[in-house]
Design an enzyme around this catalytic site. Sequence first.
Site, mmCIF file in Angstrom:
data_model
loop_
_atom_site.group_PDB
_atom_site.id
_atom_site.type_symbol
_atom_site.label_atom_id
_atom_site.label_comp_id
_atom_site.label_asym_id
_atom_site.label_seq_id
_atom_site.Cartn_x
_atom_site.Cartn_y
_atom_site.Cartn_z
ATOM 1 N N GLY A 138 0.822 -1.216 0.000
ATOM 2 C CA GLY A 138 0.000 0.000 0.000
ATOM 3 C C GLY A 138 0.851 1.259 0.000
ATOM 4 O O GLY A 138 0.557 2.229 -0.706
ATOM 5 N N CYS A 139 1.925 1.245 0.774
ATOM 6 C CA CYS A 139 2.798 2.424 0.865
ATOM 7 C C CYS A 139 3.554 2.639 -0.439
ATOM 8 O O CYS A 139 3.789 3.779 -0.856
ATOM 9 C CB CYS A 139 3.757 2.268 2.037
ATOM 10 S SG CYS A 139 2.878 2.129 3.619
ATOM 11 N N THR A 140 3.902 1.546 -1.098
ATOM 12 C CA THR A 140 4.569 1.651 -2.402
ATOM 13 C C THR A 140 3.608 2.256 -3.419
ATOM 14 O O THR A 140 3.968 3.192 -4.146
ATOM 15 C CB THR A 140 5.061 0.262 -2.863
ATOM 16 O OG1 THR A 140 6.014 -0.223 -1.911
ATOM 17 C CG2 THR A 140 5.698 0.333 -4.246
ATOM 18 N N GLY A 190 3.112 6.021 -2.713
ATOM 19 C CA GLY A 190 4.286 6.779 -3.134
ATOM 20 C C GLY A 190 4.371 6.891 -4.651
ATOM 21 O O GLY A 190 4.676 7.955 -5.195
#
Length: 161
Positions: free
Chosen positions: A45-47, A50
């Site tokens: 999710g963070c990838t 970003g």
Amino acid sequence: MSQIAIGKEIPDFSLPATGDQTIRLSDLRGRNLVLYFYPKDSTPGCTREGQAFGDLHDSFHKYDTVILGVSRDSVKAHENFKARQGFPFDLLSDKEELLCRAFDVLKEKNMYGRKVMGIERSTFLVDAAGILREEWRKVKVDGHAEAVLEAVKGLHAQNHE
């Protein structure tokens, strides 16, 4: 309880960041700031989040807006994450949780049956004068960067009426 409120100036901060630098909020005055908090480097999710901000970086730049990602990961982990993903913006390391606490993004989460404190995915839009204009909490990644860009465009339109 958050120290941060819409319509109020956000406190100055100084944190270590990628690119072997320390970033101070006061140094960014005169430009809009998107500050997005995410749980952990190199997670799916963070990838995706970003990458979405990275894909729109030129559009944010056109509206004189700086993007900064924030998590509790180390600068070294941030450097690896940024390099692997080719992010065109810097990541701040908040290992001491100073910024996380100021923006009240640390929440109790359930991880594999254990209760842990983690970052709730959240984004804040700060105007060129250092005033918080919008906040998004409990963010869902899909469509989020686009929604933030729309808010930046709205802020730009207000300032140029």
